[in-house]
Motif scaffolding. Sequence first.
Motif, PDB file in Angstrom:
ATOM      1  N   HIS A  20     -33.940  26.607 -44.852  1.00  0.00           N
ATOM      2  CA  HIS A  20     -32.589  26.279 -45.344  1.00  0.00           C
ATOM      3  C   HIS A  20     -32.356  24.771 -45.409  1.00  0.00           C
ATOM      4  CE1 HIS A  20     -28.175  27.280 -45.681  1.00  0.00           C
ATOM      5  NE2 HIS A  20     -28.078  26.041 -45.220  1.00  0.00           N
ATOM      6  N   PHE A  32     -27.460  17.265 -51.431  1.00  0.00           N
ATOM      7  CA  PHE A  32     -26.623  16.426 -50.571  1.00  0.00           C
ATOM      8  C   PHE A  32     -27.431  15.258 -49.976  1.00  0.00           C
ATOM      9  CE2 PHE A  32     -24.016  20.089 -51.138  1.00  0.00           C
ATOM     10  CZ  PHE A  32     -22.707  19.655 -50.985  1.00  0.00           C
ATOM     11  N   PHE A  84     -16.287  20.827 -37.570  1.00  0.00           N
ATOM     12  CA  PHE A  84     -16.560  21.497 -38.840  1.00  0.00           C
ATOM     13  C   PHE A  84     -15.439  21.292 -39.845  1.00  0.00           C
ATOM     14  CE2 PHE A  84     -16.769  24.933 -41.921  1.00  0.00           C
ATOM     15  CZ  PHE A  84     -18.070  24.778 -42.366  1.00  0.00           C
ATOM     16  N   LEU A  86     -15.560  19.630 -43.504  1.00  0.00           N
ATOM     17  CA  LEU A  86     -15.201  20.328 -44.737  1.00  0.00           C
ATOM     18  C   LEU A  86     -14.215  19.491 -45.564  1.00  0.00           C
ATOM     19  CD1 LEU A  86     -16.118  22.950 -45.969  1.00  0.00           C
ATOM     20  CD2 LEU A  86     -14.264  24.143 -44.820  1.00  0.00           C
ATOM     21  N   ARG A 122     -17.490  14.955 -52.313  1.00  0.00           N
ATOM     22  CA  ARG A 122     -18.490  15.731 -53.046  1.00  0.00           C
ATOM     23  C   ARG A 122     -18.909  15.046 -54.356  1.00  0.00           C
ATOM     24  NH1 ARG A 122     -16.859  21.873 -53.269  1.00  0.00           N
ATOM     25  NH2 ARG A 122     -14.954  20.844 -53.947  1.00  0.00           N
ATOM     26  N   ILE A 163     -31.035  25.441 -51.038  1.00  0.00           N
ATOM     27  CA  ILE A 163     -29.761  25.968 -51.552  1.00  0.00           C
ATOM     28  C   ILE A 163     -29.300  25.040 -52.670  1.00  0.00           C
ATOM     29  CG2 ILE A 163     -27.386  26.648 -50.989  1.00  0.00           C
ATOM     30  CD1 ILE A 163     -29.444  28.085 -49.235  1.00  0.00           C
ATOM     31  N   GLU A 208     -26.606  29.083 -55.671  1.00  0.00           N
ATOM     32  CA  GLU A 208     -25.411  29.387 -54.865  1.00  0.00           C
ATOM     33  C   GLU A 208     -24.235  29.850 -55.724  1.00  0.00           C
ATOM     34  OE1 GLU A 208     -23.683  27.066 -51.185  1.00  0.00           O
ATOM     35  OE2 GLU A 208     -22.885  26.161 -53.011  1.00  0.00           O
ATOM     36  N   ILE A 239     -20.060  30.417 -55.273  1.00  0.00           N
ATOM     37  CA  ILE A 239     -18.947  30.075 -54.385  1.00  0.00           C
ATOM     38  C   ILE A 239     -17.640  30.197 -55.162  1.00  0.00           C
ATOM     39  CG2 ILE A 239     -19.198  27.579 -54.862  1.00  0.00           C
ATOM     40  CD1 ILE A 239     -18.439  27.060 -51.907  1.00  0.00           C
ATOM     41  N   HIS A 253     -24.345  31.546 -45.663  1.00  0.00           N
ATOM     42  CA  HIS A 253     -23.874  30.913 -44.436  1.00  0.00           C
ATOM     43  C   HIS A 253     -22.975  31.948 -43.748  1.00  0.00           C
ATOM     44  CE1 HIS A 253     -24.689  27.298 -46.939  1.00  0.00           C
ATOM     45  NE2 HIS A 253     -24.972  26.707 -45.792  1.00  0.00           N
ATOM     46  N   HIS A 310     -26.878  29.985 -39.669  1.00  0.00           N
ATOM     47  CA  HIS A 310     -26.015  29.468 -38.583  1.00  0.00           C
ATOM     48  C   HIS A 310     -25.660  30.535 -37.541  1.00  0.00           C
ATOM     49  CE1 HIS A 310     -25.938  25.807 -40.747  1.00  0.00           C
ATOM     50  NE2 HIS A 310     -25.149  26.249 -41.716  1.00  0.00           N
ATOM     51  N   LEU A 366     -22.037  19.295 -36.505  1.00  0.00           N
ATOM     52  CA  LEU A 366     -20.748  19.733 -37.063  1.00  0.00           C
ATOM     53  C   LEU A 366     -19.862  20.384 -35.997  1.00  0.00           C
ATOM     54  CD1 LEU A 366     -21.632  20.990 -40.667  1.00  0.00           C
ATOM     55  CD2 LEU A 366     -21.322  18.681 -39.804  1.00  0.00           C
ATOM     56  N   ASP A 399     -31.129  22.377 -42.613  1.00  0.00           N
ATOM     57  CA  ASP A 399     -29.918  22.121 -43.388  1.00  0.00           C
ATOM     58  C   ASP A 399     -30.159  20.829 -44.186  1.00  0.00           C
ATOM     59  OD1 ASP A 399     -27.526  23.150 -44.267  1.00  0.00           O
ATOM     60  OD2 ASP A 399     -26.638  23.277 -42.285  1.00  0.00           O
TER      61      ASP A 399
HETATM   62  O1  MCF Z   1     -24.850  24.203 -44.131  1.00  0.00           O
HETATM   63  C1  MCF Z   1     -24.020  23.089 -44.226  1.00  0.00           C
HETATM   64  C2  MCF Z   1     -22.708  23.426 -43.561  1.00  0.00           C
HETATM   65  N1  MCF Z   1     -22.131  24.655 -44.030  1.00  0.00           N
HETATM   66  C3  MCF Z   1     -21.833  24.927 -45.315  1.00  0.00           C
HETATM   67  N2  MCF Z   1     -22.223  24.360 -46.407  1.00  0.00           N
HETATM   68  C4  MCF Z   1     -23.041  23.337 -46.624  1.00  0.00           C
HETATM   69  C5  MCF Z   1     -23.841  22.685 -45.669  1.00  0.00           C
HETATM   70  N3  MCF Z   1     -24.420  21.638 -46.239  1.00  0.00           N
HETATM   71  C6  MCF Z   1     -24.041  21.612 -47.515  1.00  0.00           C
HETATM   72  N4  MCF Z   1     -23.222  22.631 -47.765  1.00  0.00           N
HETATM   73  C7  MCF Z   1     -22.650  22.865 -49.122  1.00  0.00           C
HETATM   74  C8  MCF Z   1     -22.468  24.295 -49.490  1.00  0.00           C
HETATM   75  O2  MCF Z   1     -23.619  24.840 -50.031  1.00  0.00           O
HETATM   76  O3  MCF Z   1     -21.384  22.275 -49.151  1.00  0.00           O
HETATM   77  C9  MCF Z   1     -20.495  23.001 -49.935  1.00  0.00           C
HETATM   78  C10 MCF Z   1     -21.278  24.224 -50.441  1.00  0.00           C
HETATM   79  O4  MCF Z   1     -21.685  24.047 -51.746  1.00  0.00           O
HETATM   80  C11 MCF Z   1     -19.419  23.246 -48.943  1.00  0.00           C
HETATM   81  S1  MCF Z   1     -18.195  24.379 -49.228  1.00  0.00           S
HETATM   82  C12 MCF Z   1     -16.919  23.553 -50.020  1.00  0.00           C
END
Ligand code: MCF
Length: 403
Positions: A62, A67, A79, A83, A90, A120, A142, A144, A207, A258, A287, A305
């Motif tokens: 994973h 990113f 966390f 977020l 982003r 991912i 992905e 979402i 996740h 996770h 996080l 990650d």
């Molecule tokens: O695994 C980590 C933390 N948890 C969730 N999402 C992400 C992580 N690193 C990047 N992400 C991405 C996820 O795939 O961030 C976005 C998604 O596209 C967050 S959700 C608004």
Amino acid sequence: MKIIAAKYIYKDSIYYEGMGVVFDKKIIKIGPLDTIQKEYPKVETTFYGGNSIIYPGFINAHTHLEFSANRAKLTFGSFIEWLYSVFAYREELIAALDRGLMQNGLDEMAKSGVTTIGAISSFGADMDVCKEAKQRIIYFNEVIGSNPATVDALFSDFNHRLNDSLALADDRFYPAVAIHAPYSVHPILIKAVLKLAKSKQLLTTAHFLESQAEKEWLQSNSGAFKELFEKYFNTTKAVNTIEGFLALFEQSPTLFTHATQANKEHFEYFNRYNHSVIHCPRSNRLLGCGRAKIEYANSLLLGTDGYSSNYSLSILEELKAALMLHHKANLKQLASKLIESVTTNASKALKLPIGEIKEGYFADFAIFKLAEDLKNSDKGTLALHTILDCQQTEATIVGGEII
Ligand code: MCF
Ligand code: FE
């Protein structure tokens, strides 16, 4: 064709001595080195020396290459703060992304022995670099989106990316599906995507129960997610419950990432339905998500990650962190279990001929040299010393070629 040999070869969770492996793109034969050399007299042997170990190539199940531009833009420590920072930065992170940054991540993984990567992909910006990577890639497209009004548009965008990736599929690039998380994907969307994944026999990942805030939101529509969902999505109710979400996956063995807030019953449920857990200890620590109860998982995998929640993509660093995080576990047993999490367990969960040194499997290897030969030949400490002493491989081999 080539032969490689080392002091130890890791096969079926055992460290064998005096063995060699013959391979081209795939593994042809494993056996006592002298027998193999007699059988293949014209094939050259590379011997890696006194304290060397040949492992099957490691699997980082994973990561998020998209990113890779993050270093300090995203907020670590909590966390929910992370977020909010993802929402804020982003676009900036995607704009700053380039091939070089993603390639550096792939190279960093290669140096640490990673020959297969679960990537991912949120946007498809990593497709070219993954397609041209030297390692094997499980390319998780992905999906979402929690707003029911946007389900059709989101499914169509997902389907487009999936089809683009399916057109590139081969034995180095495996298209697959990622459902982001129970709080962020509407059940209608999940059902549609899982149906498609099942019909095309694609791997699935999600996740799951990453933070305390996520758990509170899913259980009682309260906690820190409430304000965030009101602010950004104009809603006060979670789209899934924990049980409702899990029930959607009963027909699809899935890799749940996770699970830091999962309890014993959740893990038993995973075990019953042949689901796996991908553990990301450094991401969880950074996080503020706590410790996953990995002792309850039958099928445990490991992931770094992305740079979104980590400071490196080295699987060796991840193994070290896992060893430190689970401080109550028996040290040697945990080390052995962690080596299995990046080899045998991942092999079974991903259902590919990788992660084991076995005839007919891909010739993917991670070759390490321990700092010192273990004089007493206590094989119980080989896994531990691989994790503690090794900073990078002597050689990383994918499909029979050094990368
Ligand atoms: O695994 C980590 C933390 N948890 C969730 N999402 C992400 C992580 N690193 C990047 N992400 C991405 C996820 O795939 O961030 C976005 C998604 O596209 C967050 S959700 C608004
Ligand atoms: Fe992640």
